[in-house]
Write a protein that holds these residues in place. Structure first.
Motif, short mmCIF file in Angstrom:
data_model
loop_
_atom_site.label_atom_id
_atom_site.label_comp_id
_atom_site.label_asym_id
_atom_site.label_seq_id
_atom_site.Cartn_x
_atom_site.Cartn_y
_atom_site.Cartn_z
N VAL A 249 0.84 -1.20 0.00
CA VAL A 249 0.00 0.00 0.00
C VAL A 249 0.88 1.25 0.00
N MET A 250 0.49 2.24 -0.81
CA MET A 250 1.22 3.51 -0.86
C MET A 250 0.85 4.39 0.32
N THR A 251 1.87 4.89 1.02
CA THR A 251 1.68 5.88 2.08
C THR A 251 2.39 7.17 1.66
N LEU A 252 2.23 8.22 2.46
CA LEU A 252 2.94 9.46 2.15
C LEU A 252 4.45 9.30 2.28
N TYR B 203 9.54 1.15 3.25
CA TYR B 203 8.30 1.42 3.98
C TYR B 203 7.19 0.46 3.52
N PRO B 204 7.38 -0.83 3.74
CA PRO B 204 6.36 -1.78 3.28
C PRO B 204 5.14 -1.78 4.19
N MET B 205 3.98 -1.84 3.58
CA MET B 205 2.73 -1.97 4.33
C MET B 205 1.77 -2.82 3.51
N VAL C 35 -10.04 -5.26 9.51
CA VAL C 35 -9.04 -4.79 8.55
C VAL C 35 -7.70 -4.83 9.28
N THR C 36 -6.75 -5.60 8.77
CA THR C 36 -5.47 -5.82 9.44
C THR C 36 -4.35 -5.14 8.66
N ILE C 37 -3.50 -4.42 9.40
CA ILE C 37 -2.34 -3.73 8.83
C ILE C 37 -1.08 -4.43 9.30
N ASN C 38 -0.15 -4.68 8.36
CA ASN C 38 1.09 -5.38 8.69
C ASN C 38 2.26 -4.62 8.07
N THR C 39 3.24 -4.26 8.91
CA THR C 39 4.43 -3.55 8.41
C THR C 39 5.68 -4.42 8.44
N GLY C 40 5.55 -5.65 8.87
CA GLY C 40 6.71 -6.50 9.07
C GLY C 40 7.21 -6.46 10.50
N LEU C 41 7.00 -5.32 11.17
CA LEU C 41 7.32 -5.20 12.59
C LEU C 41 6.07 -5.05 13.45
N THR C 42 5.04 -4.46 12.86
CA THR C 42 3.79 -4.20 13.58
C THR C 42 2.64 -4.86 12.84
N LYS C 43 1.77 -5.49 13.62
CA LYS C 43 0.55 -6.05 13.07
C LYS C 43 -0.60 -5.62 13.97
N LEU D 171 5.43 0.68 12.81
CA LEU D 171 6.88 0.83 12.76
C LEU D 171 7.42 0.26 11.45
N PRO D 172 7.99 1.10 10.58
CA PRO D 172 8.61 0.58 9.37
C PRO D 172 10.01 0.03 9.67
#
Length: 251
Positions: free
Chosen positions: A145-148, A155-157, A166-174, A197-198
């Motif tokens: 997903v594109m963020t600012l 900055y993977p999301m 709806v679940t968000i995953n950054t690789g460090l934070t879920k 956290l990216p």
């Protein structure tokens, strides 16, 4: 006689003049009063009022009451100015994932203090998508997903959905969306219970190298030969003692 005629004629002349002078001249026609010009209403098209400006994201978060830490960071980094510019220059809107104060209190001590000013801006931008998303829109997103802050490997999301979350995953934070704070078809603000956290800004601590298995000490060849010689010598001595003992008992 002539005198009387002259007097009579003079009297008639005087009476005629008097009658003529007493008559008033013909009345001039009375002019109609001038009419005031009629002010006709102009037929200009009615101008609509200017559209209202973008909503104040800071005031919305403050009114919600439990996003003080997030608001303080937004104002300190001037990301609020970027949000206003984004809303004024684009019709795509924005979507904000707002961590609660409890989420910030659960961060490792000094985690944000280790970031410089530029990294703090990127950290906050990582919580903002440059388009409006309703809860149903998350089902049609493409990952990453594109963020600012961007959408590259720094900055993977990824966002996944089920029937109820709806679940968000950054690789460090879920984490999952906990609540809808605000939505107006241009701005959407969703509450989350963890700070995103990216990996680029918060690399995981390097894992310690695995311990090598214990190895048996290697015995030098010269030492092992000496040990072998000693063992052979001892066996010879033992065998000799046994033979001597057996001979004595046989006598």
């Amino acid at each position: 006689m002539e005198h009387y005629l002259f007097s009579f004629s003079l009297l008639l002349l005087i009476l005629h003049c008097t009658n003529t002078l007493s008559q008033s001249p013909a009345s001039a026609p009375v002019a109609a009063p001038a009419q005031a010009p009629t002010h006709r209403p102009s037929h200009r098209p009615h101008s609509s009022p200017p559209p209202p400006g973008p909503v104040d994201v800071i005031q919305i978060l403050l009114k919600a009451g439990h996003f003080t830490a997030f608001v303080r960071l937004i104002k300190a980094t001037h990301v609020d100015t970027q949000l206003t510019s984004q809303l004024n220059s684009s019709t795509d809107g924005i979507t904000i994932f707002a961590p609660t104060d409890a989420a910030f209190s659960n961060l490792r001590a000094g985690a944000l203090g280790s970031l410089n000013d530029r990294e703090k801006v990127a950290f906050l931008q990582f919580h903002i998508l440059p388009r409006f998303l309703s809860t149903s829109d998350f089902q049609t997103l493409s990952n990453p997903v594109m963020t600012l802050a961007g959408s590259d490997s720094r900055y993977p999301m990824t966002i996944s959905t089920t029937d109820s979350s709806v679940t968000i995953n950054t690789g460090l934070t879920k984490t999952s969306l906990a609540n809808t704070v605000y939505t107006d078809k241009q701005v959407a603000i969703y509450e989350i219970d963890k700070v995103l956290l990216p990996k680029y800004l918060f690399p995981p601590a390097a894992a310690p190298a695995p311990a090598k298995p214990a190895e048996s000490p290697e015995i030098p060849k010269d030492v092992s030969g000496a040990i072998s010689s000693v063992l052979h010598y001892n066996w010879a001595v033992v065998l000799g003692v046994v033979l001597v003992t057996a001979t004595m008992f046989s006598l």
